[in-house]
Design a protein around this motif. Structure first.
Motif, PDB file in Angstrom:
ATOM      1  N   GLN A 107       2.041  12.216  10.063  1.00  0.00           N
ATOM      2  CA  GLN A 107       2.730  11.641   8.912  1.00  0.00           C
ATOM      3  C   GLN A 107       2.016  11.984   7.601  1.00  0.00           C
ATOM      4  O   GLN A 107       2.652  12.236   6.587  1.00  0.00           O
ATOM      5  CB  GLN A 107       2.822  10.121   9.073  1.00  0.00           C
ATOM      6  CG  GLN A 107       3.740   9.716  10.229  1.00  0.00           C
ATOM      7  CD  GLN A 107       3.874   8.218  10.353  1.00  0.00           C
ATOM      8  OE1 GLN A 107       2.915   7.486  10.211  1.00  0.00           O
ATOM      9  NE2 GLN A 107       5.081   7.751  10.641  1.00  0.00           N
ATOM     10  N   PRO A 167       0.802  -1.222   0.000  1.00  0.00           N
ATOM     11  CA  PRO A 167       0.000   0.000   0.000  1.00  0.00           C
ATOM     12  C   PRO A 167       0.840   1.279   0.000  1.00  0.00           C
ATOM     13  O   PRO A 167       0.312   2.356  -0.236  1.00  0.00           O
ATOM     14  CB  PRO A 167      -0.815  -0.103   1.308  1.00  0.00           C
ATOM     15  CG  PRO A 167      -0.747  -1.539   1.715  1.00  0.00           C
ATOM     16  CD  PRO A 167       0.566  -2.049   1.197  1.00  0.00           C
ATOM     17  N   LYS A 168       2.130   1.141   0.272  1.00  0.00           N
ATOM     18  CA  LYS A 168       2.955   2.359   0.321  1.00  0.00           C
ATOM     19  C   LYS A 168       3.573   2.689  -1.041  1.00  0.00           C
ATOM     20  O   LYS A 168       4.356   3.643  -1.144  1.00  0.00           O
ATOM     21  CB  LYS A 168       4.070   2.180   1.352  1.00  0.00           C
ATOM     22  CG  LYS A 168       3.577   1.856   2.754  1.00  0.00           C
ATOM     23  CD  LYS A 168       4.755   1.641   3.690  1.00  0.00           C
ATOM     24  CE  LYS A 168       4.331   1.036   5.014  1.00  0.00           C
ATOM     25  NZ  LYS A 168       5.503   0.581   5.780  1.00  0.00           N
ATOM     26  N   LEU A 169       3.256   1.892  -2.042  1.00  0.00           N
ATOM     27  CA  LEU A 169       3.870   2.077  -3.351  1.00  0.00           C
ATOM     28  C   LEU A 169       2.924   2.804  -4.297  1.00  0.00           C
ATOM     29  O   LEU A 169       1.712   2.624  -4.231  1.00  0.00           O
ATOM     30  CB  LEU A 169       4.218   0.713  -3.953  1.00  0.00           C
ATOM     31  CG  LEU A 169       5.163  -0.156  -3.118  1.00  0.00           C
ATOM     32  CD1 LEU A 169       5.218  -1.567  -3.685  1.00  0.00           C
ATOM     33  CD2 LEU A 169       6.551   0.469  -3.091  1.00  0.00           C
ATOM     34  N   GLU A 170       3.495   3.593  -5.197  1.00  0.00           N
ATOM     35  CA  GLU A 170       2.686   4.125  -6.280  1.00  0.00           C
ATOM     36  C   GLU A 170       2.542   3.026  -7.333  1.00  0.00           C
ATOM     37  O   GLU A 170       3.339   2.090  -7.403  1.00  0.00           O
ATOM     38  CB  GLU A 170       3.358   5.366  -6.875  1.00  0.00           C
ATOM     39  CG  GLU A 170       3.447   6.489  -5.837  1.00  0.00           C
ATOM     40  CD  GLU A 170       3.707   7.848  -6.487  1.00  0.00           C
ATOM     41  OE1 GLU A 170       3.087   8.156  -7.518  1.00  0.00           O
ATOM     42  OE2 GLU A 170       4.555   8.589  -5.956  1.00  0.00           O
ATOM     43  N   GLY A 196      -1.934   4.034   1.527  1.00  0.00           N
ATOM     44  CA  GLY A 196      -0.533   4.372   1.778  1.00  0.00           C
ATOM     45  C   GLY A 196      -0.255   5.821   1.430  1.00  0.00           C
ATOM     46  O   GLY A 196      -1.001   6.450   0.668  1.00  0.00           O
ATOM     47  N   GLU A 223       5.535   2.099  -9.409  1.00  0.00           N
ATOM     48  CA  GLU A 223       6.550   1.381  -8.643  1.00  0.00           C
ATOM     49  C   GLU A 223       6.182  -0.092  -8.491  1.00  0.00           C
ATOM     50  O   GLU A 223       7.027  -0.983  -8.600  1.00  0.00           O
ATOM     51  CB  GLU A 223       6.701   2.002  -7.248  1.00  0.00           C
ATOM     52  CG  GLU A 223       7.261   3.415  -7.266  1.00  0.00           C
ATOM     53  CD  GLU A 223       7.267   4.044  -5.880  1.00  0.00           C
ATOM     54  OE1 GLU A 223       8.191   4.835  -5.597  1.00  0.00           O
ATOM     55  OE2 GLU A 223       6.332   3.762  -5.080  1.00  0.00           O
ATOM     56  N   PRO A 283     -12.605   4.722  -4.204  1.00  0.00           N
ATOM     57  CA  PRO A 283     -11.754   3.530  -4.303  1.00  0.00           C
ATOM     58  C   PRO A 283     -11.975   2.738  -5.600  1.00  0.00           C
ATOM     59  O   PRO A 283     -11.172   1.875  -5.933  1.00  0.00           O
ATOM     60  CB  PRO A 283     -12.171   2.686  -3.089  1.00  0.00           C
ATOM     61  CG  PRO A 283     -12.859   3.611  -2.160  1.00  0.00           C
ATOM     62  CD  PRO A 283     -13.488   4.647  -3.028  1.00  0.00           C
ATOM     63  N   ARG A 321       9.307   2.270   4.246  1.00  0.00           N
ATOM     64  CA  ARG A 321       8.613   3.544   4.056  1.00  0.00           C
ATOM     65  C   ARG A 321       7.662   3.769   5.220  1.00  0.00           C
ATOM     66  O   ARG A 321       7.226   2.840   5.875  1.00  0.00           O
ATOM     67  CB  ARG A 321       7.825   3.516   2.745  1.00  0.00           C
ATOM     68  CG  ARG A 321       8.722   3.722   1.547  1.00  0.00           C
ATOM     69  CD  ARG A 321       7.918   4.104   0.328  1.00  0.00           C
ATOM     70  NE  ARG A 321       8.819   4.309  -0.800  1.00  0.00           N
ATOM     71  CZ  ARG A 321       8.426   4.331  -2.060  1.00  0.00           C
ATOM     72  NH1 ARG A 321       7.143   4.167  -2.357  1.00  0.00           N
ATOM     73  NH2 ARG A 321       9.289   4.525  -3.029  1.00  0.00           N
ATOM     74  N   LYS A 322       7.317   5.012   5.476  1.00  0.00           N
ATOM     75  CA  LYS A 322       6.385   5.357   6.543  1.00  0.00           C
ATOM     76  C   LYS A 322       4.968   4.947   6.156  1.00  0.00           C
ATOM     77  O   LYS A 322       4.626   5.021   4.986  1.00  0.00           O
ATOM     78  CB  LYS A 322       6.418   6.871   6.794  1.00  0.00           C
ATOM     79  CG  LYS A 322       7.652   7.328   7.506  1.00  0.00           C
ATOM     80  CD  LYS A 322       7.491   8.802   7.822  1.00  0.00           C
ATOM     81  CE  LYS A 322       8.846   9.379   8.288  1.00  0.00           C
ATOM     82  NZ  LYS A 322       8.786  10.833   8.383  1.00  0.00           N
ATOM     83  N   PRO A 323       4.073   4.618   7.075  1.00  0.00           N
ATOM     84  CA  PRO A 323       4.377   4.481   8.491  1.00  0.00           C
ATOM     85  C   PRO A 323       5.096   3.165   8.762  1.00  0.00           C
ATOM     86  O   PRO A 323       4.766   2.139   8.195  1.00  0.00           O
ATOM     87  CB  PRO A 323       2.992   4.502   9.150  1.00  0.00           C
ATOM     88  CG  PRO A 323       2.047   4.047   8.090  1.00  0.00           C
ATOM     89  CD  PRO A 323       2.659   4.393   6.766  1.00  0.00           C
ATOM     90  N   ALA A 324       6.092   3.234   9.621  1.00  0.00           N
ATOM     91  CA  ALA A 324       6.920   2.066   9.886  1.00  0.00           C
ATOM     92  C   ALA A 324       7.319   2.039  11.349  1.00  0.00           C
ATOM     93  O   ALA A 324       7.384   3.074  12.009  1.00  0.00           O
ATOM     94  CB  ALA A 324       8.174   2.112   9.026  1.00  0.00           C
ATOM     95  N   ALA A 326       2.201   7.054  -0.334  1.00  0.00           N
ATOM     96  CA  ALA A 326       2.710   7.324  -1.687  1.00  0.00           C
ATOM     97  C   ALA A 326       1.559   7.725  -2.601  1.00  0.00           C
ATOM     98  O   ALA A 326       1.627   8.746  -3.306  1.00  0.00           O
ATOM     99  CB  ALA A 326       3.439   6.096  -2.232  1.00  0.00           C
ATOM    100  N   PRO A 338      -8.436  -1.329  -2.645  1.00  0.00           N
ATOM    101  CA  PRO A 338      -9.761  -0.969  -2.131  1.00  0.00           C
ATOM    102  C   PRO A 338     -10.849  -1.002  -3.203  1.00  0.00           C
ATOM    103  O   PRO A 338     -12.018  -0.999  -2.872  1.00  0.00           O
ATOM    104  CB  PRO A 338      -9.560   0.439  -1.570  1.00  0.00           C
ATOM    105  CG  PRO A 338      -8.205   0.880  -1.964  1.00  0.00           C
ATOM    106  CD  PRO A 338      -7.440  -0.282  -2.476  1.00  0.00           C
ATOM    107  N   GLY A 339     -10.477  -1.025  -4.477  1.00  0.00           N
ATOM    108  CA  GLY A 339     -11.495  -1.056  -5.523  1.00  0.00           C
ATOM    109  C   GLY A 339     -11.048  -1.930  -6.681  1.00  0.00           C
ATOM    110  O   GLY A 339      -9.856  -2.205  -6.860  1.00  0.00           O
TER     111      GLY A 339
END
Lengths: 312, 312, 312, 312
Positions: free
Chosen positions: C124, B54-57, C85, B60, C54, B279-282, C87, B84-85
């Motif tokens: 954050q 979920p932290k990636l675009e 996320g 990426e 979403p 990556r955050k949140p971590a 990003a 989510p969709g």
């Protein structure tokens, strides 16, 4: 002899023994008490989640607590009094404290969400049971879905002098112990006893973080007592060696839902319970699961010669 | 080469390597792929929960999947596409399947409650990604709060031919494997591959219940491969001996929230990742936790001489 | 023209119009914008929960926001950027702010539990999107299961200057508005705009408690604008009379799950949307439900002559 | 006179009256009973959520049920017996059935997730209380977090002849009533009584979907009785006119957490309760909230001349 913040060692969480017909098995209660004392336990906790407390009628709860208190003699008995309302909590507390309990344990209802709600709940609970009754704060987010941060524990401990012990079973929880001990060191919180639950799954490192002992239902409390002793004595590798020998079984026991069935089965094989019966709703061990437990016991016996039990 | 219901062995769940500045660390991706192949893995899964998906675009995510697919060469790569969709799920699926992925993995959104809702969700998801795309059903109630009973899995498997694998991480879950294999035996469900997650915490007995292997991120996939091989070959006690030697560390890694930090730290000490950055949140490892991991590695090395790593 | 803490009036939450084939219906977006402006809205919010955010691919989200911003001309457009996320959140924020959005709206992920976790998340998030981007804190426990107490909102507002508005939809929530306004009065919190959601179900009294307006998707934003105006002007009974006339329909719309279907159906009958289509997963209105909505509209027309729509 | 599937009309959910010191206010219980009979109620339910049941000791619960049963004379009294365990549930059931209760009401514990778990729970509960005791299935997902689909209700009704009534308070829930009535029509489920809760918020359309009446605590049960009567008599617009006149207040009462405080305050102003006291934990009305309720009552009196109460 009331529970204090100086408590330490192992308080096993006792299951409630039933006969096959669902009646309470009083002779097994005596055997449990003798077993715990023989192991080197420093106390015992009855009527917790593991003790099938919600399946008991009020009079049964009182009778079980009374019998355990009598049999444990000078050792402290903590009684779980969590209830959906304060009237029932107060009634049970009063009767067991009159009967000689050392204190009570209170879990948070799973409707609590915000920090303020948690603090307010414990304030009301402490007032309801009487501020002279020492209580154990049970912190078990996995089951109760209530997350109590170290800062909130500090607020509770600061506001409520009758809070003397934390039954620590957050997961993960090692940093929480360190955070609480740091509060004590920086003077922002008075000392409380921290005894660890979570089936003992992290007891090895919890001791090194500053815990005072264990408060869980693992079916070899003898091991818990030895690990606590070795760890307190600085015999680090010996403590880990013993702990690791039990870890495969301990992990198996720690499964939600069936852990109690595993424990009752093993306590029967150890000659303490006369039946593995639970009251409904209950999950029974399948033949496959029983076979796995037997296998684990057999492997354990190879590593820990003190781990004795009857043949399956 | 698409994923099929005959998949078996070990599909490690790959973390996503980052540089200290948060950029994706492409050279570590290649090292990870080489490491997994060298261990005897039969495939790999990227962009799961552990992979910080979920932290990636979007771009990426596609790039990471592409690189892993290229480097794993003939070995199958499964890509987590939970979203989510359905629009985002379909878009990512299309790109990674075009790039040569073997299949995708789909976790249930945590809003699902009733059996019918779960079945309907997977029907819509399968249709959204295309019924020709093999998918892995991820069953992880602890994290997703969605409980999928064996009967519901059977409904999904029966309705959706593209469901070829179960990432099994219910807890407790041993009876679930037995129930699903019994469905296959009584002819009420076609065969699917069952690979186990949950950090591998029950892999020893899961194999004996009928699992086909492991699908988890434990930082010694070499051990997972050996245990799966020994267990499949009927060398039961050898499998347990090896597994038990790793259990103290494996249990430590399995802690929610900090497990990924532990894994990245160890993979760095094993020379595979160049940084433990997330990556955050971590959640980062404290010095105390790092010390505990170092201690566990040191103890592990005594029992499993193949467990090698760089000095802390 | 960035969003500020002085915002007030009505920011309708816009649905995302689709054609029957699932494509985005751009001509309906223009009609929506014109309709909102014609009603006296002071702004608009796109890509919220109601906007099926979403279900959109990234490029679609950006296109919808751009079109709405262009068409609303000088009126502020807030864009929902909640994402699993940071990003994706950052990427969308950057594009819509470049396109002229007035600010963004961020809902808490439903994994947050403790006060500290909530505060940390917003810190954050604010850092991720850039501290120069004004944001709306969406407080909707019914959907997100995250309970944000007034004290926590104060911490967020105090820590993060870019937090300028609260989308208030706690339930119950009247005391929360009073508590926040009391914080402002006692100087412990700077002023923020409070616009109310919850379908408008308590807008009548929320205005009297100190809210600045409405931020919800009720299909008669004309009524919302009038109630906000009447209430601000001290015409209390007139405000309630108008509100009460709409309450039967407003309550019907406020049903979780099917509210969006009701709104799209009515907006179609009002000549604004060309189709009531939603993307999957979606709940459609049954014939019985459509009949109930028609009945409610008919009854509404008797009480509020301005409530116009096409024949069913 | 046991409860049957032919039950209909209005069973108000009675609050439990307390004196200011927390003792049970027995004279108010008699006044409540007389008031309900005078309104045209066809029965009454005590010791539900609204009745603060978890805050009572066992003996108090029995005493309250007995008094209400005696005073309601020939009218049926349903008693909430939901409890964390079957022992307490059985004990309370036995005592109140012996005292003349018509049946009991059972809510699902919030740990139930899968369809099978829900069905199994009710099977065990019905067996625990005795299969000759008629019971009401309480379906309230908003509070209990358990979602019971129409198909699961059909399984329960089919398996358990003693299930005679549904307290329907799913939200949204109109389609659920239609689905259950369709099951009856197609012969796949026997008839059960459906009485609606949810504060009555959708009673107008619930009646039109096939409900048999109301089972909720709205403080004007007189209106509920009239709406049920008008609707059953086919006087549709008259039913809606009366319902709509009450909707602003009914909506206000329906707020979670403070609804009970509103109801006790109004019942006091109606001369029925002598105190609005609740046992802890409780939320009291602020002065602002009391002012809003007074305002709502004043406005209601303009529309429904039968809505009488004492001056504030």
């Amino acid at each position: 002899m009331l529970l204090t913040a100086q408590a330490r060692g192992v308080f096993p969480i006792a299951p409630t023994p039933f006969l096959d017909d669902g009646a309470i098995d009083t002779s097994s209660i005596d055997r449990l008490a003798d077993f715990y004392k023989g192991c080197g336990s420093t106390g015992v906790t009855v009527l917790g989640q593991l003790g099938e407390a919600p399946k008991l009628e009020h009079a049964e709860s009182v009778a079980i607590a009374r019998q355990m208190i009598r049999r444990m003699a000078e050792l402290p008995v903590v009684v779980g009094v969590s209830a959906p309302g304060f009237a029932a909590m107060r009634a049970l507390t009063r009767e067991v404290m009159d009967a000689g309990a050392a204190g009570v344990m209170i879990a948070p209802p799973n409707t609590l969400r915000t920090d303020d709600q948690i603090v307010a709940y414990y304030r009301q609970a402490a007032e309801a049971i009487g501020t002279d009754v020492p209580f154990v704060l049970q912190d078990y987010p996995l089951t109760f879905s209530v997350q109590i941060s170290p800062g909130v524990i500090r607020r509770i401990v600061t506001d409520l002098p009758s809070c003397v012990m934390l039954k620590h079973e957050d997961w993960p929880g090692l940093e929480k112990i360190s955070a609480l001990r740091a509060f004590e060191k920086d003077g922002s919180m008075r000392r409380i006893a921290i005894l660890c639950g979570n089936g003992g799954l992290f007891l090895d490192y919890e001791m090194e973080r500053g815990a005072d002992g264990a408060n869980t239902g693992y079916c070899f409390p003898d091991m818990l007592c030895d690990v606590v002793r070795l760890s307190a004595a600085g015999q680090r590798e010996e403590a880990h060696d013993l702990f690791d020998a039990h870890l495969p079984l301990l992990r198996y026991e720690q499964q939600p839902g069936i852990g109690l069935a595993v424990r009752k089965y093993i306590l029967m094989r150890r000659g303490i319970l006369s039946s593995p019966a639970q009251r409904k709703p209950a999950v029974a061990l399948t033949a496959a699961a029983r076979g796995e437990v037997d296998h684990l016991l057999m492997r354990l016996a190879r590593h820990d010669p003190r781990a004795r039990f009857d043949p399956a």
